[in-house]
Design a protein around this motif. Structure first.
Motif, PDB file in Angstrom:
ATOM      1  N   LEU A   1       0.833  -1.207   0.000  1.00 36.84           N
ATOM      2  CA  LEU A   1       0.000   0.000   0.000  1.00 36.84           C
ATOM      3  C   LEU A   1       0.868   1.257   0.000  1.00 36.84           C
ATOM      4  O   LEU A   1       0.561   2.214  -0.722  1.00 36.84           O
ATOM      5  CB  LEU A   1      -0.946  -0.007   1.202  1.00 36.84           C
ATOM      6  CG  LEU A   1      -1.897   1.168   1.312  1.00 36.84           C
ATOM      7  CD1 LEU A   1      -2.750   1.329   0.057  1.00 36.84           C
ATOM      8  CD2 LEU A   1      -2.782   1.032   2.546  1.00 36.84           C
ATOM      9  N   ILE A   2       1.935   1.256   0.755  1.00 36.53           N
ATOM     10  CA  ILE A   2       2.850   2.407   0.767  1.00 36.53           C
ATOM     11  C   ILE A   2       3.369   2.675  -0.641  1.00 36.53           C
ATOM     12  O   ILE A   2       3.363   3.812  -1.117  1.00 36.53           O
ATOM     13  CB  ILE A   2       4.013   2.193   1.751  1.00 36.53           C
ATOM     14  CG1 ILE A   2       3.514   2.218   3.190  1.00 36.53           C
ATOM     15  CG2 ILE A   2       5.107   3.243   1.547  1.00 36.53           C
ATOM     16  CD1 ILE A   2       4.539   1.774   4.214  1.00 36.53           C
ATOM     17  N   LYS A   3       3.802   1.614  -1.318  1.00 35.29           N
ATOM     18  CA  LYS A   3       4.327   1.765  -2.678  1.00 35.29           C
ATOM     19  C   LYS A   3       3.261   2.286  -3.636  1.00 35.29           C
ATOM     20  O   LYS A   3       3.526   3.173  -4.450  1.00 35.29           O
ATOM     21  CB  LYS A   3       4.888   0.434  -3.182  1.00 35.29           C
ATOM     22  CG  LYS A   3       6.172   0.043  -2.516  1.00 35.29           C
ATOM     23  CD  LYS A   3       6.672  -1.299  -3.006  1.00 35.29           C
ATOM     24  CE  LYS A   3       7.903  -1.726  -2.230  1.00 35.29           C
ATOM     25  NZ  LYS A   3       8.351  -3.061  -2.622  1.00 35.29           N
ATOM     26  N   ALA A   4       2.052   1.745  -3.542  1.00 41.39           N
ATOM     27  CA  ALA A   4       0.977   2.159  -4.443  1.00 41.39           C
ATOM     28  C   ALA A   4       0.614   3.626  -4.234  1.00 41.39           C
ATOM     29  O   ALA A   4       0.435   4.383  -5.190  1.00 41.39           O
ATOM     30  CB  ALA A   4      -0.255   1.274  -4.241  1.00 41.39           C
ATOM     31  N   LEU A   5       0.509   4.037  -2.983  1.00 45.60           N
ATOM     32  CA  LEU A   5       0.160   5.434  -2.689  1.00 45.60           C
ATOM     33  C   LEU A   5       1.289   6.385  -3.071  1.00 45.60           C
ATOM     34  O   LEU A   5       1.041   7.504  -3.518  1.00 45.60           O
ATOM     35  CB  LEU A   5      -0.184   5.594  -1.208  1.00 45.60           C
ATOM     36  CG  LEU A   5      -1.477   4.927  -0.747  1.00 45.60           C
ATOM     37  CD1 LEU A   5      -1.562   4.917   0.778  1.00 45.60           C
ATOM     38  CD2 LEU A   5      -2.691   5.634  -1.348  1.00 45.60           C
TER      39      LEU A   5
END
Length: 79
Positions: A18-22
Motif C-alpha cells: 500500500l505504501i508503494k501504491a500510494l
C-alpha cells in the motif's frame, strides 16, 4: 486547492504494498505509523476535477482496506 488527510488501513500483510501504491500517486504524501498497521495520507490537488480523479485512483488500490478522511479544507488561490 483542496488538501485532505486520511487514515489508510491496508489489508493484512499489505502495508508495504500500500505504501508503494500510494507513493506512486503524485498528489499524495504517505507517512506510515511506526507502531500500528496504518498510514497517514495527505493529498493536495489544484482542482475539483483532479481531486475526483485522485479519488478514483485511490479506490482501485487492491491493498487498501479502508480509507477514512480525517480532515479536509480548500485554500483559495491568491491572485
Amino acid at each position: 486547492m483542496p488538501i485532505k488527510s486520511y487514515l489508510a488501513h491496508p489489508h493484512d500483510g499489505k502495508k508495504e504494498e500500500l505504501i508503494k501504491a500510494l507513493s506512486t500517486l503524485g498528489q499524495c504524501e504517505v507517512i506510515p505509523a511506526e507502531n500500528k498497521d496504518v498510514l497517514v495520507v495527505v493529498t493536495e490537488t489544484d482542482t475539483k476535477v483532479e481531486e475526483e480523479t485522485l479519488k478514483q485512483k485511490l479506490e482501485t488500490i487492491s491493498s487498501l482496506k479502508l480509507l477514512a478522511m480525517v480532515s479536509g479544507f480548500n485554500t483559495p488561490k491568491k491572485n
